[in-house]
Structures are given as C-alpha cells and as structure tokens.
Design an enzyme around this catalytic site. Structure first.
Site, PDB file in Angstrom:
ATOM      1  N   ILE A   1       5.680  -3.135   1.520  1.00 42.30           N
ATOM      2  CA  ILE A   1       5.908  -3.012   2.682  1.00 42.30           C
ATOM      3  C   ILE A   1       7.116  -2.153   3.173  1.00 42.30           C
ATOM      4  O   ILE A   1       8.340  -3.064   2.679  1.00 42.30           O
ATOM      5  CB  ILE A   1       5.421  -4.296   3.684  1.00 42.30           C
ATOM      6  CG1 ILE A   1       4.171  -5.014   3.264  1.00 42.30           C
ATOM      7  CG2 ILE A   1       5.393  -3.969   5.038  1.00 42.30           C
ATOM      8  CD1 ILE A   1       2.893  -4.055   3.582  1.00 42.30           C
TER       9      ILE A   1
ATOM     10  N   ILE B   1      -0.716  -9.522   6.100  1.00 39.17           N
ATOM     11  CA  ILE B   1      -0.963  -8.949   4.753  1.00 39.17           C
ATOM     12  C   ILE B   1      -0.566  -9.702   3.751  1.00 39.17           C
ATOM     13  O   ILE B   1      -0.915  -9.517   2.655  1.00 39.17           O
ATOM     14  CB  ILE B   1       0.353  -7.586   5.185  1.00 39.17           C
ATOM     15  CG1 ILE B   1       0.085  -6.899   3.854  1.00 39.17           C
ATOM     16  CG2 ILE B   1       1.523  -8.223   4.931  1.00 39.17           C
ATOM     17  CD1 ILE B   1      -1.164  -6.238   3.400  1.00 39.17           C
TER      18      ILE B   1
ATOM     19  N   GLY C   1      -1.807  -2.334  11.236  1.00 37.17           N
ATOM     20  CA  GLY C   1      -1.030  -1.720  10.336  1.00 37.17           C
ATOM     21  C   GLY C   1      -0.569  -2.657   9.118  1.00 37.17           C
ATOM     22  O   GLY C   1      -1.268  -3.641   8.743  1.00 37.17           O
ATOM     23  N   GLU C   2       0.767  -2.947   8.711  1.00 39.72           N
ATOM     24  CA  GLU C   2       1.022  -3.721   7.493  1.00 39.72           C
ATOM     25  C   GLU C   2       0.544  -3.639   6.156  1.00 39.72           C
ATOM     26  O   GLU C   2       0.764  -4.056   5.286  1.00 39.72           O
ATOM     27  CB  GLU C   2       1.017  -5.112   8.054  1.00 39.72           C
ATOM     28  CG  GLU C   2       1.581  -5.545   9.321  1.00 39.72           C
ATOM     29  CD  GLU C   2       1.275  -7.284   9.453  1.00 39.72           C
ATOM     30  OE1 GLU C   2       0.482  -7.580   8.623  1.00 39.72           O
ATOM     31  OE2 GLU C   2       1.605  -7.543  10.538  1.00 39.72           O
ATOM     32  N   GLY C   3      -0.240  -2.380   6.188  1.00 37.26           N
ATOM     33  CA  GLY C   3      -1.247  -2.322   5.047  1.00 37.26           C
ATOM     34  C   GLY C   3      -2.297  -3.067   5.008  1.00 37.26           C
ATOM     35  O   GLY C   3      -3.087  -3.146   3.948  1.00 37.26           O
TER      36      GLY C   3
END
Length: 338
Positions: free
Chosen positions: A71, A105, A305-307
């Site tokens: 991240i 995440i 988001g955040e992966g």
C-alpha cells in the site's frame, strides 16, 4: 535489483527488455488442463487464469505461497479544492490504521496469507495543486517510482498494489482523461461519496488541469508528473518491477488502474502479467478496464481502494492454481475420459 532508471526517459525504457510469459510452459499447462478430471472448460475462467499464471511462473504446475500486498500513501495539493468528502489529514490517520492492522486491507491480506507493507510518501509535502502547476517535479516522480520499484519483494509470487490518498480519485480521473481522451465529466466519479455540487466542482478541477497541462497529453510519464500523485507513481513503479521480474499482478480499482494505464500507454505489452481483480463502483472504472483490455474477476460494488478488491481476488487465483496443479489427470485417477 536496484531501479534501472534515474530519469523519466530511462523509466520509459524499462519494458524494452522485459521478459514475457514462457510460451512452452503455457503449452504444457494447456496440455495438463486438458487431461484433468473434469469436462472441458468446466472451471471456466479459472482454467485460463491458471494457465496464464503458469506461463509467468515458468512451470506447468505452479503454486502460490508468497502473495504480497503493498500500500502506498500520498497527499494531493488538489485536495484543497474540496474534491473529497474527507480532509487531507485522513491520509496519515489511515496509514496509522494500516500499520496497526485495523483496515479492511489488513483483514483481506491476512485471510489470503499475503504479506502486507505500507509506504507513506512525503505526507507532509503534498503534491502541487495541478490546476496551478505540475503536480510533481521530475525528481519527485522518479523518487516515487523508485519507492514502488524497491517495495516489491523478488521472492513474491503474486503482487497486489493499493493506495491511500485524499483527493486521488481526482488525480486518477485527470490522468485517464489525459491518456484516453475526453473531458472531466467522462472520467470523474464521486470518489469518497461527494454530493452533486462537489462532483461538479471536481469535474471542473479535472478540466482545469487538462487545460493547463495540454502540452503533456501525448506523453504518459509527463501526464503522470503533471496530474498524478506520489502513491500513483509508486504503484506504477511496483507494477513495472513485477513485469521485469515475471511476477503476476492483480490490479485493484480505479486509482490503481490509472497507474496501470500510464504503463499501458508506454507499452502495449506492459500489463501482460496483470489481471483485473474487480470492477469497482467508481463510475469510469469499467471504461478503464476496457481501454487496457482487462476483464474483471469480481463485481461486488466495492469502492474502498486500499487494494481491497484485488486482495479479495487473491482467493480466486489461489483456487484456480490449486485446481490446476492439484487435480488428478484422467490417467492418474483411473477415470475414463469418454
């Protein structure tokens, strides 16, 4: 492996000698798939995923043991224009949350056995407001690309890149409009959930950036410099490193794909080692995926988001590879093929 670039011109050349998937391994993986105890194509896209993964890992019976989630966090000067529902200090606060294991995440990385790391990039020094100046200098972009490049563990066998940065959907929208054409309204969504008035202002901000930096529109790395953010550049650096190392990548959402789009614009083969983890609820993400030629694995309405979407898709890829490599063939199982 130290970063093989110290200028943007040198970064543009990193794909020139990049290896591709091993065609002989791909053929062997296809041959194995055809002998597994199942009807042809009974596992659908899982079969194609496993064969794709095998080609990049150099064996027709691969396994996934060391996924990595990285991240990157950065702050954006354009956030001062009121383009987000959250203030810029949330970026640093969320970095602390990541480090303490409290974010989504963290849970998804743990669930799928991924090693996770967080890299905060000069949070006390936001990029410039791209409506008044280029977001970054060349040195700043190169530094961010290098952070991303160095963040990739060469021993990993699957990479996910994620981000945190208040205002970064605005930056991503501007990048995508600059690369693929169109105006702010074509690429700009609600991001963190802004209201109609803020969305109109956000579109206006993107259009102002496109107008100011019109001379950069034909040069992907200049687009990244003028309209991007440090965390977006870092994701581009990490995805590029993975390509050089032959490490498969699962792309995350809208912002991650803006970084990937820069690489795709540099070299049409730059993302051959990547699949799209999901299509997010951010309006233009589906259009981005079509432009870079990726079909998403998941469609769950995510927009965090955040992966997070890509991390969730790690499970899909692990399942695909486990079936491909662990199943018996008809001959091994003594089952009639028919």
């Amino acid at each position: 492996m130290s970063a093989p670039f110290s200028t943007l011109a040198e970064f543009e050349k990193v794909f020139a000698d990049a290896k591709s998937a091993d065609p002989e391994v791909v053929l062997a993986a296809r041959a194995r798939n055809a002998q597994l105890t199942k009807p042809p194509q009974a596992l659908g896209r899982l079969e194609d995923l496993a064969i794709w993964y095998a080609g990049w890992r150099g064996t027709d019976r691969p396994s996934i043991h060391a996924p990595q989630v990285v991240i990157f966090a950065g702050n954006h000067g354009v956030a001062a224009q009121g383009v987000s529902a959250f203030p810029p200090e949330v970026t640093a606060q969320m970095v602390i949350n990541f480090e303490h294991g409290g974010a989504a995440i963290n849970q998804l990385s743990k669930a799928f056995g991924a090693k996770m790391a967080v890299h905060a990039l000069s949070l006390d020094t936001p990029t410039a407001d791209f409506t008044t100046a280029p977001a970054m200098s060349e040195a700043e972009v190169v530094e961010a690309l290098t952070v991303g490049w160095n963040a990739v563990d060469p021993a990993t066998d699957l990479l996910v890149t994620g981000e945190m940065g208040i205002g970064n959907t605005t930056s991503a929208s501007a990048i995508l409009a600059a690369i693929f054409g169109g105006q702010g309204e074509d690429w700009t969504g609600r991001g963190t959930g802004v209201d109609d008035k803020a969305l109109a202002a956000k579109i206006s901000v993107v259009n102002a950036g496109l107008a100011l930096h019109s001379s950069a529109l034909g040069a992907p790395v200049e687009v990244l410099r003028c309209l991007g953010g440090r965390e977006i550049a870092a994701m581009a650096g990490a995805i590029a490193r993975a390509r050089i190392e032959g490490i498969p990548v699962i792309l995350d959402g809208f912002i991650c794909c803006s970084a990937a789009a820069v690489l795709h614009a540099l070299n049409a083969n730059a993302l051959d080692h990547a699949v799209a983890g999901h299509v997010s609820a951010e309006g233009a993400h589906g259009a981005v995926l079509k432009k870079i030629g990726k079909e998403p694995l998941l469609d769950l309405g995510l927009r965090l988001g955040e992966g997070s979407g890509a991390a969730l898709a790690i499970g899909v890829l692990i399942g695909a590879v486990a079936c491909h490599s662990g199943m018996s063939t008809f001959a091994e199982a003594g089952v009639s093929k028919g």
